[in-house]
Design a protein around this motif. Structure first.
Motif, PDB file in Angstrom:
ATOM      1  N   LEU A 550       0.825  -1.218   0.000  1.00 30.34           N
ATOM      2  CA  LEU A 550       0.000   0.000   0.000  1.00 30.34           C
ATOM      3  C   LEU A 550       0.856   1.264   0.000  1.00 30.34           C
ATOM      4  O   LEU A 550       0.340   2.364  -0.276  1.00 30.34           O
ATOM      5  CB  LEU A 550      -0.929   0.004   1.222  1.00 30.34           C
ATOM      6  CG  LEU A 550      -2.001  -1.092   1.279  1.00 30.34           C
ATOM      7  CD1 LEU A 550      -2.801  -0.978   2.568  1.00 30.34           C
ATOM      8  CD2 LEU A 550      -2.931  -1.011   0.074  1.00 30.34           C
ATOM      9  N   LYS A 551       2.124   1.109   0.332  1.00 26.88           N
ATOM     10  CA  LYS A 551       3.026   2.263   0.349  1.00 26.88           C
ATOM     11  C   LYS A 551       3.780   2.416  -0.964  1.00 26.88           C
ATOM     12  O   LYS A 551       4.597   3.335  -1.120  1.00 26.88           O
ATOM     13  CB  LYS A 551       4.011   2.119   1.502  1.00 26.88           C
ATOM     14  CG  LYS A 551       3.341   2.120   2.877  1.00 26.88           C
ATOM     15  CD  LYS A 551       4.363   1.956   3.986  1.00 26.88           C
ATOM     16  CE  LYS A 551       3.681   1.937   5.350  1.00 26.88           C
ATOM     17  NZ  LYS A 551       4.664   1.775   6.464  1.00 26.88           N
ATOM     18  N   GLU A 552       3.534   1.485  -1.903  1.00 23.28           N
ATOM     19  CA  GLU A 552       4.180   1.573  -3.216  1.00 23.28           C
ATOM     20  C   GLU A 552       3.705   2.833  -3.947  1.00 23.28           C
ATOM     21  O   GLU A 552       2.605   3.333  -3.726  1.00 23.28           O
ATOM     22  CB  GLU A 552       3.847   0.332  -4.049  1.00 23.28           C
ATOM     23  CG  GLU A 552       4.426  -0.959  -3.502  1.00 23.28           C
ATOM     24  CD  GLU A 552       5.861  -1.156  -3.929  1.00 23.28           C
ATOM     25  OE1 GLU A 552       6.351  -0.393  -4.787  1.00 23.28           O
ATOM     26  OE2 GLU A 552       6.514  -2.072  -3.381  1.00 23.28           O
ATOM     27  N   ARG A 555      -0.003   3.172  -8.423  1.00 20.44           N
ATOM     28  CA  ARG A 555      -1.436   3.138  -8.079  1.00 20.44           C
ATOM     29  C   ARG A 555      -2.036   1.772  -8.422  1.00 20.44           C
ATOM     30  O   ARG A 555      -2.902   1.263  -7.708  1.00 20.44           O
ATOM     31  CB  ARG A 555      -2.154   4.240  -8.849  1.00 20.44           C
ATOM     32  CG  ARG A 555      -3.649   4.265  -8.642  1.00 20.44           C
ATOM     33  CD  ARG A 555      -4.263   5.379  -9.448  1.00 20.44           C
ATOM     34  NE  ARG A 555      -5.698   5.229  -9.545  1.00 20.44           N
ATOM     35  CZ  ARG A 555      -6.486   5.979 -10.284  1.00 20.44           C
ATOM     36  NH1 ARG A 555      -5.953   6.964 -11.004  1.00 20.44           N
ATOM     37  NH2 ARG A 555      -7.773   5.772 -10.321  1.00 20.44           N
ATOM     38  N   LYS A 558      -1.154  -0.649  -5.640  1.00 18.76           N
ATOM     39  CA  LYS A 558      -1.906  -0.342  -4.424  1.00 18.76           C
ATOM     40  C   LYS A 558      -3.363  -0.820  -4.542  1.00 18.76           C
ATOM     41  O   LYS A 558      -3.926  -1.361  -3.592  1.00 18.76           O
ATOM     42  CB  LYS A 558      -1.858   1.160  -4.133  1.00 18.76           C
ATOM     43  CG  LYS A 558      -0.516   1.635  -3.619  1.00 18.76           C
ATOM     44  CD  LYS A 558      -0.606   3.010  -3.001  1.00 18.76           C
ATOM     45  CE  LYS A 558      -0.858   4.089  -4.031  1.00 18.76           C
ATOM     46  NZ  LYS A 558      -0.815   5.438  -3.435  1.00 18.76           N
ATOM     47  N   LYS A 559      -3.939  -0.609  -5.690  1.00 13.23           N
ATOM     48  CA  LYS A 559      -5.322  -1.049  -5.895  1.00 13.23           C
ATOM     49  C   LYS A 559      -5.427  -2.576  -5.817  1.00 13.23           C
ATOM     50  O   LYS A 559      -6.356  -3.126  -5.207  1.00 13.23           O
ATOM     51  CB  LYS A 559      -5.834  -0.560  -7.248  1.00 13.23           C
ATOM     52  CG  LYS A 559      -7.280  -0.915  -7.529  1.00 13.23           C
ATOM     53  CD  LYS A 559      -7.732  -0.364  -8.875  1.00 13.23           C
ATOM     54  CE  LYS A 559      -9.166  -0.761  -9.181  1.00 13.23           C
ATOM     55  NZ  LYS A 559      -9.611  -0.231 -10.500  1.00 13.23           N
ATOM     56  N   LEU A 579      -4.309   4.075   3.921  1.00 14.53           N
ATOM     57  CA  LEU A 579      -4.423   4.869   2.697  1.00 14.53           C
ATOM     58  C   LEU A 579      -4.910   6.297   2.947  1.00 14.53           C
ATOM     59  O   LEU A 579      -4.486   7.235   2.248  1.00 14.53           O
ATOM     60  CB  LEU A 579      -5.369   4.173   1.713  1.00 14.53           C
ATOM     61  CG  LEU A 579      -4.867   2.856   1.103  1.00 14.53           C
ATOM     62  CD1 LEU A 579      -5.979   2.187   0.312  1.00 14.53           C
ATOM     63  CD2 LEU A 579      -3.652   3.095   0.205  1.00 14.53           C
ATOM     64  N   ASN A 596      -5.274   8.015  -3.366  1.00 11.82           N
ATOM     65  CA  ASN A 596      -5.814   6.903  -2.582  1.00 11.82           C
ATOM     66  C   ASN A 596      -7.346   6.944  -2.518  1.00 11.82           C
ATOM     67  O   ASN A 596      -8.010   5.902  -2.496  1.00 11.82           O
ATOM     68  CB  ASN A 596      -5.225   6.910  -1.176  1.00 11.82           C
ATOM     69  CG  ASN A 596      -3.747   6.541  -1.178  1.00 11.82           C
ATOM     70  OD1 ASN A 596      -3.239   6.012  -2.162  1.00 11.82           O
ATOM     71  ND2 ASN A 596      -3.055   6.836  -0.082  1.00 11.82           N
TER      72      ASN A 596
END
Length: 638
Positions: A550-552, A555, A558-559, A579, A596
């Motif tokens: 999630l910190k990448e 996008r 993260k999704k 997020l 986010n």
């Protein structure tokens, strides 16, 4: 007083005396007074009529050739006597008050108790009432009586008749057995030792005397078991088998043929009950006798009906549960009576039945020498088993081997177990393996092929099978480094890599998730996304591996990571916080939060409302974009 008046007074006295006997005990003054008064009225009528015979119908009484139904008490008395299965009562001169009291006392018993004890006549004889005689309704009507109150009575009469070996009564029992057996239930037979003994004696008597009803009564009793629909454990089955001790193989063949030919349906469950009842060790001889019974008997229509019934039985969804012995016999019988020239059962099916017969015998054998001979017979079947893909048989055989290994040395069965396992290992790579094959592979306790066999299948032959990959991961976790090296050489082949990832998603093993993680670490962004999608579907779940994603910056990653974490409520809340709970003094991280929010919006994570509500109220110009985006999403989610 004339004769007519004496008759009416007699009936009135009988009504009063019976009413008193129903209301009071034998020693009660009213009972005794009723007995004396009725005796006096009988004596008066003796001046005109001797003996006095009262004939009973369901609606009225007849005396001296006249119907007294015009009197209400006549119908009342008729009902009382008819319920007690009394056809007539006769009083003779010399009658005593004691005999009248005995008569009234017996008549006061409940109807089922009178029937249970053999009827009023027998009770009067036992009480030695010499001057009163009763005639019971036709014995056959009593034996065929129906209704709740008749059940216990029928059983009692049955026991009494068999015990006394009354040939005439046994004949009447047999003639009316189809009706009388309605008063029996299987639980009663199981619980009552005396009843089972008498049922066995009853069948034995009919067989010994060559009574024409023997076959019918045997069939009715066997149908009672087959139609019961209840679970019968070994102890209860042993009790039921007592009833049929006197029947031989020929008798059981008759029963089976009758069931096949008759109106009662024969399904795998009822056939299984029949086999257990007759004794599974006798199945072969009973089945062989079945064909002899059919022989040349019956016309074309009868044989056609029989053919259709056997065909329906053997083609049903539960046909595989039928004993191999009976399945083979029925298949051969159907073939012999087929209305067409075509053979309904082919040679392949007969081979399947042959294998099942060997397996059935093998399961019951414990001697090592005999087991070796049976396994030798099976050795000639391996090629056919593999070609026909008879995985159901292999499953039965494997289960049987495991049971045998609990009592006998495992080494006895090693070669057979190896043959079965090798067939499974070679066939599990089919594009669409059957459910039976998949279940067999999952049940394996060891592999006999080396790790190289699996690695060559996967990376050289490109056989991508969930079952094959699962076997490799189960039995060769120590070879994962070689697996990873081979896999990295294939990273340029995205289609192959994608198939590997999708297969891993279907394997419920911790090691499968470990492989997905390794692929994630080693792959590019596209591969990482595919790995995360697989983790979303995988039975295994490791949220701690996902949260760092999630910190990448990506996008897309993260999704994909959030999609995985949404499968768990606690992880979902934590992911929302990761997020959207980002500190943003002076709006320095607003752009990241906006990105986010868009991910949250695309996945419709409505649990994020509180965060969005907070964003929608933020002040200052640098939060305008964040405020507007939060309001936009909240409006969309209304």
């Amino acid at each position: 007083m004339d004769k007519e008046e004496a008759l009416i007074e007699f009936l009135k006295g009988l009504r009063i005396a019976i009413n008193n006997s129903l209301a009071y005990s034998r020693q009660h003054p009213y009972f005794l007074k009723g007995s004396r008064d009725f005796k006096e009225r009988i004596d008066v009528l003796f001046h005109f009529l001797d003996p006095i015979k009262v004939n009973v119908t369901p609606l009225s009484l007849f005396l001296d050739g006249k119907d007294y139904k015009k009197f209400s008490f006549s119908a009342e008395l008729a009902n009382i006597l008819h319920q007690r299965k009394v056809k007539s009562v006769e009083f003779r001169s010399g009658l005593t008050v004691e005999e009248v009291a005995d008569f009234l006392g017996l008549l006061s018993m409940q109807p089922k108790e009178i029937i249970k004890n053999g009827g009023l006549l027998r009770l009067l004889n036992n009480a030695n009432t010499q001057h009163i005689r009763a005639e019971d309704l036709d014995y056959s009507l009593l034996l065929g009586a129906e209704g709740e109150e008749a059940k216990d009575a029928w059983v009692s009469m049955f026991k009494d008749t068999v015990e006394k070996q009354d040939a005439q009564k046994i004949k009447e029992l047999a003639d009316n057995f189809s009706k009388g057996i309605n008063n029996l239930n299987l639980e009663k037979v199981i619980e009552d030792d005396k009843l089972r003994q008498d049922l066995r004696g009853f069948l034995g008597y009919l067989k010994e005397t060559k009574d024409e009803n023997f076959a019918k009564c045997s069939r009715e009793l066997s149908n009672l078991v087959m139609n019961s629909g209840i679970q019968i454990n070994a102890d209860n089955l042993s009790k039921l088998k007592e009833v049929f001790t006197g029947l031989d193989n020929d008798d059981f063949s008759d029963i089976l043929l009758s069931r096949l030919s008759g109106e009662s349906a024969l399904n795998p469950l009822s056939l299984g009950l029949f086999s257990r009842l007759a004794g599974e060790e006798r199945a072969g001889k009973i089945a062989l006798g079945l064909a002899d019974k059919v022989g040349a008997k019956g016309g074309l229509q009868d044989r056609t009906v029989l053919f259709k019934k056997i065909t329906a039985l053997l083609s049903g969804t539960d046909a595989a549960t039928i004993s191999p012995v009976y399945r083979t016999a029925l298949a051969d019988l159907a073939k012999s009576i087929s209305p067409s020239d075509a053979l309904f059962f082919d040679r392949g099916q007969l081979r399947v039945n042959y294998r099942m017969i060997i397996l059935n015998i093998f399961a019951q054998e414990d001697k090592e020498g005999e087991l070796d001979l049976l396994l030798a017979r099976l050795s000639g079947e391996w090629e056919a088993i593999a070609q026909e893909k008879d995985y159901r048989f292999l499953g039965f055989l494997l289960d049987t081997l495991r049971q045998k290994k609990e009592k006998l040395p495992a080494e006895l069965f090693r070669s057979v177990e190896e043959r079965i396992t090798l067939i499974i290992e070679n066939n599990i790579w089919e594009e669409e393996p059957s459910g039976d094959l998949v279940r067999l592979a999952d049940s394996l306790e060891k592999c006999y092929s080396p790790a190289d066999f699996y690695l060559n299948k996967i990376f050289q032959e490109k056989k991508l099978s969930v079952g094959g990959l699962k076997l490799f991961l189960r039995f060769f976790p120590s070879q994962l480094n070689i697996f990873y090296e081979s896999l990295r050489e294939e990273y340029s082949d995205l289609e192959f890599l994608s198939q590997i990832i999708k297969s891993l998603a279907l394997i419920n093993l911790p090691v499968a998730l470990a492989v997905l993680k390794e692929i994630f670490y080693s792959g590019n962004e596209l591969v990482k996304v595919e790995a995360l999608k697989a983790m979303q579907k995988s039975p295994q779940f490791d949220p701690e591996f996902i949260f760092p994603v999630l910190k990448e910056k990506s996008r897309v990653l993260k999704k994909a990571a959030l999609s995985v974490l949404l499968r768990d409520s606690a992880s979902k809340q934590r992911a929302i916080g990761a997020l959207l709970g980002i500190a943003s003094p002076w709006g320095v991280n607003n752009q990241l939060i906006l990105e986010n929010i868009m991910i949250i919006d695309e996945l419709t994570v409505s649990e994020a409302r509180d965060y969005l509500g907070s964003f929608s109220k933020k002040r200052f110009f640098w939060n305008r974009q964040l405020r507007n985006k939060a309001l936009e999403v909240l409006e969309k989610w209304k």
